[in-house]
Structures are given as structure tokens and as C-alpha cells.
Design a protein around this motif. Sequence first.
Motif, PDB file in Angstrom:
ATOM      1  N   TRP A 258      69.259  11.359  34.373  1.00 45.94           N
ATOM      2  CA  TRP A 258      68.208  10.445  34.801  1.00 45.94           C
ATOM      3  C   TRP A 258      67.135  11.216  35.548  1.00 45.94           C
ATOM      4  O   TRP A 258      67.435  12.054  36.404  1.00 45.94           O
ATOM      5  CB  TRP A 258      68.766   9.344  35.685  1.00 45.94           C
ATOM      6  CG  TRP A 258      67.728   8.410  36.239  1.00 45.94           C
ATOM      7  CD1 TRP A 258      67.193   8.392  37.492  1.00 45.94           C
ATOM      8  CD2 TRP A 258      67.081   7.348  35.528  1.00 45.94           C
ATOM      9  NE1 TRP A 258      66.265   7.392  37.623  1.00 45.94           N
ATOM     10  CE2 TRP A 258      66.174   6.733  36.420  1.00 45.94           C
ATOM     11  CE3 TRP A 258      67.191   6.863  34.225  1.00 45.94           C
ATOM     12  CZ2 TRP A 258      65.381   5.650  36.055  1.00 45.94           C
ATOM     13  CZ3 TRP A 258      66.392   5.786  33.863  1.00 45.94           C
ATOM     14  CH2 TRP A 258      65.507   5.191  34.767  1.00 45.94           C
TER      15      TRP A 258
ATOM     16  N   TYR B 134      72.641  -0.192  33.777  1.00 44.24           N
ATOM     17  CA  TYR B 134      71.838   0.180  34.935  1.00 44.24           C
ATOM     18  C   TYR B 134      71.823  -0.967  35.940  1.00 44.24           C
ATOM     19  O   TYR B 134      72.215  -2.106  35.637  1.00 44.24           O
ATOM     20  CB  TYR B 134      70.423   0.556  34.531  1.00 44.24           C
ATOM     21  CG  TYR B 134      69.685  -0.461  33.680  1.00 44.24           C
ATOM     22  CD1 TYR B 134      69.590  -0.282  32.303  1.00 44.24           C
ATOM     23  CD2 TYR B 134      69.073  -1.567  34.252  1.00 44.24           C
ATOM     24  CE1 TYR B 134      68.910  -1.193  31.522  1.00 44.24           C
ATOM     25  CE2 TYR B 134      68.389  -2.482  33.478  1.00 44.24           C
ATOM     26  CZ  TYR B 134      68.303  -2.297  32.110  1.00 44.24           C
ATOM     27  OH  TYR B 134      67.627  -3.199  31.338  1.00 44.24           O
TER      28      TYR B 134
ATOM     29  N   GLU C 275      65.275   0.604  35.168  1.00 45.39           N
ATOM     30  CA  GLU C 275      66.037   1.040  36.334  1.00 45.39           C
ATOM     31  C   GLU C 275      66.880   2.246  35.969  1.00 45.39           C
ATOM     32  O   GLU C 275      67.072   2.566  34.800  1.00 45.39           O
ATOM     33  CB  GLU C 275      66.963  -0.088  36.820  1.00 45.39           C
ATOM     34  CG  GLU C 275      66.252  -1.358  37.250  1.00 45.39           C
ATOM     35  CD  GLU C 275      67.259  -2.409  37.689  1.00 45.39           C
ATOM     36  OE1 GLU C 275      68.062  -2.109  38.594  1.00 45.39           O
ATOM     37  OE2 GLU C 275      67.254  -3.505  37.106  1.00 45.39           O
ATOM     38  N   ALA C 276      67.405   2.893  37.014  1.00 43.27           N
ATOM     39  CA  ALA C 276      68.268   4.052  36.802  1.00 43.27           C
ATOM     40  C   ALA C 276      69.566   3.634  36.124  1.00 43.27           C
ATOM     41  O   ALA C 276      70.187   2.628  36.482  1.00 43.27           O
ATOM     42  CB  ALA C 276      68.571   4.737  38.129  1.00 43.27           C
ATOM     43  N   VAL C 277      69.976   4.409  35.145  1.00 45.04           N
ATOM     44  CA  VAL C 277      71.215   4.148  34.412  1.00 45.04           C
ATOM     45  C   VAL C 277      72.386   4.739  35.176  1.00 45.04           C
ATOM     46  O   VAL C 277      72.333   5.866  35.674  1.00 45.04           O
ATOM     47  CB  VAL C 277      71.123   4.752  32.999  1.00 45.04           C
ATOM     48  CG1 VAL C 277      72.471   4.721  32.312  1.00 45.04           C
ATOM     49  CG2 VAL C 277      70.091   3.999  32.168  1.00 45.04           C
ATOM     50  N   THR C 278      73.460   3.961  35.268  1.00 50.79           N
ATOM     51  CA  THR C 278      74.637   4.420  36.009  1.00 50.79           C
ATOM     52  C   THR C 278      75.806   4.797  35.110  1.00 50.79           C
ATOM     53  O   THR C 278      76.725   5.487  35.539  1.00 50.79           O
ATOM     54  CB  THR C 278      75.101   3.319  36.984  1.00 50.79           C
ATOM     55  OG1 THR C 278      75.363   2.123  36.242  1.00 50.79           O
ATOM     56  CG2 THR C 278      74.032   3.041  38.030  1.00 50.79           C
TER      57      THR C 278
END
Length: 759
Positions: free
Chosen positions: A732, A756, A711-714
Motif C-alpha cells: 500500500w 479495506y 481506503e488502505a487495504v488490510t
Amino acid sequence: MAYIREKTEELTGYQAGGRFRPSVDLDCDFVIVYGIDDTMPERIREYRERGYVVHLMTGIAWGEYQDYLDGKWDGRKHWDEGQVQRDGAGVNHNPTVPYMVPTVAFSEYLTERMKIAVDAGVEAIHVEEPEFWDKSGYSEAFKREYEIHYREPWRPQHEDLDVRYKSARLKAYLYCRTIDRVSAALKEYAKVKYGKSLRFYVPTHSLLNYTQWKIMSPEAALIGIPSVDGYIAQIWTGTSREANVYEGVYKERTFETAYLEYGVMQELVKGTGRRMWFLNDPIEDLAGYTWDNYRYNYIKTATASLLHPHIWHYEICPWPHRVFEGKYPRLQPRIEEKIEDSIETEESKPIPQTYATLLSGMFQLFGDMEQKDIAFEGDVPGVGLFMSDSGLFQRTFPDGIVTGEPIEERFRRALHKNSGNAVDEGQAAALMREIEADDSMMKDFIQSPAFPQFFGMALPLVKYGLPVKPVQLDNVRRFAGYLNDCRFLILSYEYIKPEAPDVNASLISWVRSGGTLLYIGDGSDPFHGISSWWRQSGYENPAQHLFEMAGMERSPKDGGYALGQGRILVWNMVPARLCLAKGLADEYRELVKDGLRGLGADWQYRNDLTLHRGPYIISAVMDESISAEPKVFRGLYADMMENDYRIIDNKEIGPDGNAILFDFSKIEQEKFRVIGTSARVQRADLTDGSVRMRLKTADKIRAFTRVRLPEAVTEVSAVDEDGREVKVSAEWDEATQTLLISYDSEAKAVEVTGRYGKG
């Protein structure tokens, strides 16, 4: 998992002569400590304490062995064992270090000195560069060895063909004998004293390079030494930039030469279970080039090495301190001097940061090359060109065969060797016409470092996209089934000779089983006249024996001849002539193309060599080829030669260009994977809400790591091994589901945490 492995796998390593320091803490798998001086045990300890597997390397032909030469070791001076050339001058590595005639006493000395390394706990020993120069052979020690070996009085090698060939064979044998004695003795010592299985390796230039440079050395002959566990193929800019002639032009062709050099060396371990490391060097011994020149040629050799997918172990760099701490270009008053003896000038600059990062990324990339899914584009499999150790033994003609000004001087003056200047095409064409018309000039051309007898047959094929491989003639009698993966073989006895008649018997058997053999030669090589098995059997040359075994006339006309399920194609041509003009190269290519068509193979001329190796695409587009059309890739890729592993959807490579791409279509089902990194990934852990990676690279490197995540890293943070916060950048990419992180390294491990999703 890609890039993440134990150092005991020994996939990547380097050799270092100095003490450990942060600038060379590249976090590869092993380090080869160089030299057996008094500091050696301490250097071994330093690298082992930092987690490296430690080997030892020393020269077997030269080194700082003054205690042996001066008589301190056994009470007898050994200066008479230095190699000597015809005029009485010594053949020296530097003014106080001669190249040695490897006597029995010298092997005993080396064994005793290297026992210290075994006592210090090394896992392996390397003895590098067994080198006996063709121009040498006049020392008292060599005279003694000649008389013992041949049981006849020594004669000067310049007198006739027979003594020239015999002297050269003896030179290679003497180093084979020394390696056999030293390796067996050290292995026994390690086993008896420590119960340890010591490994023993021989780092050596390629058979092609030694043949070009006229250095006698055991190559395929090392296969016969049971205590040798493998090799390092010492191929780099300095060997591969040696100029050759193609379609009448004499110049450097670093990529093509390197491709053939690596190819012939992989044959040393084929079917043996032994280890081969391919070496690359980001600079070279000559210090006078610019960083741009070093980078250009490094990319050529690195790409060439990756185009041989059956080798996946690499020496990533010899002498990393001179790369990451040196300044270039440097003034080198005498090119034979060591790089450390060169002089900085106002033009000397440290390594550009972008090049340092590129190298760090390549060092890690080399550790992910064990890939099972491999295929060349447009591949015509099983095409080989024979090479042999015997090619070393006939590199110089004795007096009386060649007259006039040495052709090497004409090349340097007229064709701008190693200069980068434009070639004067008119002058070049005139010189080629002279060579073609004058028998003495042709013989001089044949014995020159351009080595046209081999490159005349190899370059026209490689330049038009045929991944031909050099094949070891000596191995057809050593290993049953050695030629089983070959369908089309090219042979000439004009520059190599079969050791025994059973070589020809094996070739005939292979043809009968369905192979096609193209023989090129006209019987004009003077070395056909040496005292040999074929002359003793009544043949003028070994090709006559080959043809007679096939049921053909001894001197057949040009054409094709059926034999069992296969064919023999004959072209009565001196291979060196194929270098001189495009017309003959074209005729040769068509002959090969027609021969392959008879096997049901369709060789389509192309200007690139492109290999799909797992998820990687390695490609080289060549100049001087069928066209100047660029090679275009369309898809979703990471560009492995961009420091940030840039995401692209197309890549265009023009002539003389190279590319290494990561193809995301190959990992569609993978949720986590390191795509590319200039820092070693020591550990990686995924949880439901985060990814944690431990990264490490050398000091003063801008490190980049691109990794695929679920998943996208925040949020991304990092601390070093001392608990200090490290400033890290993160980007990203949604199309590839990859995170790119970067930071400035201080040669400390860095723990990176990315969160993420809802984690």
C-alpha cells in the motif's frame, strides 16, 4: 473505466501465424490469424473460443500461393507474374515465393481463397504489404500491364525519366486496383451469403519507409477505395532504424524516424472516419540483435507512437510467439530469410523476465490512450511538412544521371551504418564535402535510402523540439478544409510532384486565408522534366505555376512575399543540402522561427518532445539537439516504464532518454482507478468493505497491477479460475492511495480480493 472495456472495441490486437498456446494468450481485444492454408479455419475457432475477436491477414504481394503459380488453380501457370529486375533475376520474398505483379487473375485467386475465411466467420480481413519494388518492372506480366494501361509499347524503365516515372505510377496503381477488386468482392460475398458486414483493412509500411526502401505502393491513394475500412501502420524497429543524415552524420535515429513515420500515417485517416492501428514490435525480422538492442529500440518506437494523440488503436505485437518463445541473438546466414530460419547459438537467450513484464504492461497501457485532454509542452501548433505518394515515383534516376561508386557503399564503409560504433567524424565530414561539391554524388545521395530531401527539412525541426507533422499533399484536393488546422507549411517539389494544378490552387487559397508557406527548392530535380501538366502548360516545374498563381515571378528570389492575409517564403535551396552541415540546418531553423514569429508563434528551441495525454506524460529527450540538459519532472507520478509502476516525486531524463509517467494530479477526485497493469483487468467491483478484480495475462509473466482505492487495504487474497489459491504480494502507498499487487501468471484468470477499512 480506465483499462476495463469490451473486446469488441478492438483497441489492441496482434497477428499470429501459429496455433493458440498459453505463451501468447495476452488477452488483448482481437487476434489476426495469419495465412490462408488448410489450418486457417481451426486456428480461427481456437482464438474465438478463448474470447478474442478474430480477423484474418494474408499477403497481397507475396505468400505461399504455389497452387496459383503452378497452375493448379486455373490450369495455367503464373510464374511469369513474379516481379523481375533488370538483369532477369526474380524479386523474391524467399526462394520459392516471388513478389507478384498483381494481375486481374491474381486478384480473382486471392478472392476465392479468402472466401474460406469469411465462411469461417472472421469479422475482418487484412491484406498486407502491397509492394512493387522499384528495381523490378521487367517481367512479361508487367510488360503486358504497361501496354494495356498506357496504350503504347513497353520500354525499359532505366532508359529515361518519363518511362521511369510512368512505370512507378503503374506499379502503385496495380495494387490499388487489386485491393479494390478483392475488397469489394469479399464484402459482397459476406453480405449476400451471410448478411454480414465484413470489414477490410490494409496493413502497410509508412509512406516514408516505402520511399526510403524504394517500394511502390498505394498509400494516400487507398483513400479513394470505398471498400477499405482502414489500415495498420506497420512501423517498428526494422523500418525506423534505417539510417539518415543530420548535420553531416549518417546513423540510426530510431525515435525521430518513427515519430515522422507514425505522423505521416495518421494523415491517411484524418477526416475519413476510417480506423488506423499503430503497430509496435518488441523485436524485428532480423534475428541477430541482442535483447538489450530490441528493448532500446522498442521503447523508441512505442514512445513515438504515443506522441500522436489522435490515434488510440494499436497492433501491440506481430508474431508474439517469436517474442515470448524465441531466443536471441540468432545467426541469420542471409538477412532476407525469415526469422524462423535463423540458427540458435550459445549466445541465444530467452526473453528476460523484466522485458516480458514491461511488454505486458505496455500492451495494456495502449488500451487506455483515448484521451481528450492533450497538449504538447511549448507547442507551436499547426506546423506541417508536405509528403506525397508521388515521392515514391521518382526514387531512382535512369541511366546517365549518376556515375561512380554507389554512395550507399561509401556510407556503409565510412559511417558504420547500423553498427553502434562511433562515427569517424573526420571521414564523415570529408564525404559530406564531396557530396556538396559533386553534382553526380548529390544526385546519388538524393536517391539513397537516407532520403535527404525529406529528412533534411524534417530532422532540424524535430531535433529542436518542434512537433512538425508530415502532411499529405494529395489530400488538399480530396478534402475541403484539409489544411484548416495548419498555420505554417513547408513545401518542396524537388522530391514530390502535385498530381494536378488544382493542388497549387488549394495551397494559394490557404495562404490567402492567413497561412504561411515556406517553399524550399531550386528547380534542379531532373524529374521536373517528365511529361506532365506543368510542362504541357509551359512551366519548367510545378513551383513556377504556384508562384505565378500567387502573382509572383516564376522564379522568385529568396525572401518573403505577401499574399492576402498570408505569406509565401522562398528559399532557393536543394533540401538535401540541409543534411550536410550544422550551419545550413541552423539557417533553416532560423528561417522557420522567423516565419512562425510572423504568425505570433514563439518557437523556443528545446531538446524534447513532451505530450500531456490525459493523466499520462509521454516524453522523449533527444541527443544532437540544442543542449544536453536533462528534462526534469517534479510532482507525484507512477513510472509506467518500471514494472511495478514505481511511485516517484521527480523524474530526470537525459539525452536519448524516454519516459512515460502517470500524473496523479490529474485524478485527484477519483477514488478508484487502475493506474497501471501488466494483466488485463477483466472486471472490477467495489463494495463498502472490499475490492474484487479479475485479472488475466499470458503464461510465465510476473504480473503487477497498481490501483487507486478509497481506503488502505488490510488483507489481500487470490484464487485462479480453477479455484486454486494464488500467492499474491501486496503493498500500500499512502501518498497516492494505491495498492500494488503482484503474482506469477499461469495464463489463467485470477480473482483478487482486497479488504479495506472495516470491511
